[in-house]
Design a protein around this motif. Structure first.
Motif, mmCIF file in Angstrom:
data_model
loop_
_atom_site.group_PDB
_atom_site.id
_atom_site.type_symbol
_atom_site.label_atom_id
_atom_site.label_comp_id
_atom_site.label_asym_id
_atom_site.label_seq_id
_atom_site.Cartn_x
_atom_site.Cartn_y
_atom_site.Cartn_z
ATOM 1 N N MET A 1 -7.526 5.344 -2.648
ATOM 2 C CA MET A 1 -6.083 5.272 -2.827
ATOM 3 C C MET A 1 -5.792 4.470 -4.089
ATOM 4 O O MET A 1 -6.374 3.425 -4.321
ATOM 5 C CB MET A 1 -5.473 4.591 -1.591
ATOM 6 N N SER A 2 -4.897 4.966 -4.904
ATOM 7 C CA SER A 2 -4.548 4.248 -6.129
ATOM 8 C C SER A 2 -3.767 2.983 -5.790
ATOM 9 O O SER A 2 -3.178 2.859 -4.722
ATOM 10 C CB SER A 2 -3.725 5.148 -7.047
ATOM 11 N N GLU A 3 -3.794 2.056 -6.735
ATOM 12 C CA GLU A 3 -3.068 0.786 -6.549
ATOM 13 C C GLU A 3 -1.584 1.038 -6.315
ATOM 14 O O GLU A 3 -0.970 0.425 -5.447
ATOM 15 C CB GLU A 3 -3.287 -0.110 -7.775
ATOM 16 N N ASP A 4 -1.000 1.965 -7.078
ATOM 17 C CA ASP A 4 0.426 2.269 -6.915
ATOM 18 C C ASP A 4 0.727 2.809 -5.519
ATOM 19 O O ASP A 4 1.712 2.415 -4.899
ATOM 20 C CB ASP A 4 0.892 3.272 -7.967
ATOM 21 N N GLU A 6 -1.012 2.309 -2.828
ATOM 22 C CA GLU A 6 -1.203 1.226 -1.866
ATOM 23 C C GLU A 6 0.004 0.302 -1.837
ATOM 24 O O GLU A 6 0.483 -0.082 -0.767
ATOM 25 C CB GLU A 6 -2.466 0.433 -2.205
ATOM 26 N N VAL A 7 0.517 -0.046 -2.990
ATOM 27 C CA VAL A 7 1.689 -0.926 -3.052
ATOM 28 C C VAL A 7 2.903 -0.246 -2.428
ATOM 29 O O VAL A 7 3.672 -0.891 -1.704
ATOM 30 C CB VAL A 7 1.964 -1.387 -4.503
ATOM 31 N N ARG A 8 3.082 1.041 -2.655
ATOM 32 C CA ARG A 8 4.202 1.759 -2.020
ATOM 33 C C ARG A 8 4.065 1.737 -0.496
ATOM 34 O O ARG A 8 5.049 1.530 0.216
ATOM 35 C CB ARG A 8 4.268 3.202 -2.525
ATOM 36 N N ARG A 9 2.847 1.936 -0.010
ATOM 37 C CA ARG A 9 2.602 1.899 1.436
ATOM 38 C C ARG A 9 2.888 0.498 1.981
ATOM 39 O O ARG A 9 3.531 0.338 3.026
ATOM 40 C CB ARG A 9 1.154 2.308 1.723
ATOM 41 N N LEU A 10 2.441 -0.517 1.265
ATOM 42 C CA LEU A 10 2.683 -1.894 1.703
ATOM 43 C C LEU A 10 4.163 -2.247 1.645
ATOM 44 O O LEU A 10 4.664 -2.966 2.514
ATOM 45 C CB LEU A 10 1.871 -2.875 0.856
ATOM 46 N N ARG A 11 4.855 -1.749 0.631
ATOM 47 C CA ARG A 11 6.299 -2.009 0.525
ATOM 48 C C ARG A 11 7.004 -1.482 1.783
ATOM 49 O O ARG A 11 7.885 -2.129 2.331
ATOM 50 C CB ARG A 11 6.846 -1.341 -0.740
ATOM 51 N N GLY A 31 5.338 -10.791 -6.091
ATOM 52 C CA GLY A 31 5.010 -11.958 -6.898
ATOM 53 C C GLY A 31 3.572 -12.422 -6.846
ATOM 54 O O GLY A 31 3.072 -13.003 -7.811
ATOM 55 N N ARG A 32 2.896 -12.166 -5.743
ATOM 56 C CA ARG A 32 1.565 -12.744 -5.601
ATOM 57 C C ARG A 32 0.474 -11.697 -5.354
ATOM 58 O O ARG A 32 -0.674 -11.922 -5.730
ATOM 59 C CB ARG A 32 1.591 -13.773 -4.471
ATOM 60 N N TRP A 33 0.804 -10.616 -4.686
ATOM 61 C CA TRP A 33 -0.189 -9.593 -4.341
ATOM 62 C C TRP A 33 -1.019 -9.147 -5.544
ATOM 63 O O TRP A 33 -2.243 -9.060 -5.434
ATOM 64 C CB TRP A 33 0.503 -8.400 -3.686
ATOM 65 N N PRO A 34 -0.415 -8.843 -6.705
ATOM 66 C CA PRO A 34 -1.215 -8.322 -7.814
ATOM 67 C C PRO A 34 -2.365 -9.245 -8.238
ATOM 68 O O PRO A 34 -3.419 -8.767 -8.640
ATOM 69 C CB PRO A 34 -0.199 -8.160 -8.954
ATOM 70 N N ALA A 35 -2.193 -10.556 -8.131
ATOM 71 C CA ALA A 35 -3.223 -11.506 -8.566
ATOM 72 C C ALA A 35 -4.051 -12.053 -7.405
ATOM 73 O O ALA A 35 -5.003 -12.805 -7.639
ATOM 74 C CB ALA A 35 -2.565 -12.658 -9.319
ATOM 75 N N LEU A 43 -5.605 -11.420 4.515
ATOM 76 C CA LEU A 43 -4.734 -12.257 5.350
ATOM 77 C C LEU A 43 -3.320 -11.694 5.400
ATOM 78 O O LEU A 43 -2.683 -11.675 6.454
ATOM 79 C CB LEU A 43 -4.692 -13.686 4.820
ATOM 80 N N PHE A 44 -2.823 -11.262 4.253
ATOM 81 C CA PHE A 44 -1.480 -10.690 4.220
ATOM 82 C C PHE A 44 -1.408 -9.440 5.094
ATOM 83 O O PHE A 44 -0.446 -9.245 5.835
ATOM 84 C CB PHE A 44 -1.061 -10.385 2.783
ATOM 85 N N LEU A 45 -2.444 -8.616 5.032
ATOM 86 C CA LEU A 45 -2.475 -7.423 5.879
ATOM 87 C C LEU A 45 -2.495 -7.796 7.356
ATOM 88 O O LEU A 45 -1.838 -7.143 8.174
ATOM 89 C CB LEU A 45 -3.677 -6.547 5.518
ATOM 90 N N ARG A 46 -3.239 -8.835 7.711
ATOM 91 C CA ARG A 46 -3.225 -9.318 9.102
ATOM 92 C C ARG A 46 -1.828 -9.792 9.491
ATOM 93 O O ARG A 46 -1.372 -9.555 10.609
ATOM 94 C CB ARG A 46 -4.218 -10.472 9.281
ATOM 95 N N LEU A 47 -1.161 -10.470 8.572
ATOM 96 C CA LEU A 47 0.189 -10.950 8.841
ATOM 97 C C LEU A 47 1.134 -9.777 9.104
ATOM 98 O O LEU A 47 1.971 -9.842 10.004
ATOM 99 C CB LEU A 47 0.679 -11.788 7.658
#
Length: 82
Positions: A1-4, A6-11, A31-35, A43-47
């Motif tokens: 899956m491309s980064e874009d 993945e970010v859309r799915r996470l959004r 603000g923080r995910w990219p870095a 951890l964020f995914l668990r959250l």
């Protein structure tokens, strides 16, 4: 899956139905995910898998997650600039 993709799915997953929670989750994603390293991202995914009522109590300071790793990611998100 491309980064874009993945970010859309996470959004979409960050949409919690409570404006305050949505804003906190999206603030982290933007603000923080990219870095973030793989461990922090995990951890964020668990959250994101946690129930909204728990998230609300944790972010409002009414409770603290028993899991120290989840407590750490909550603290990171709360410390992000508005």
């Amino acid at each position: 899956m491309s980064e874009d993709a993945e970010v859309r799915r996470l959004r979409w997953r960050c949409r919690r139905g409570m404006r305050e929670l949505d804003q906190l989750m999206l603030r982290y994603l933007d603000g923080r995910w990219p870095a973030a390293d793989e461990a922090e991202r995990a951890l964020f995914l668990r959250l994101l898998d946690c129930e909204d009522d728990k998230l609300w109590r944790w972010f409002m300071g009414r409770e603290r997650p028993e899991d120290t790793d989840l407590a750490a990611i909550v603290a990171i998100i709360l410390a992000l600039p508005h």
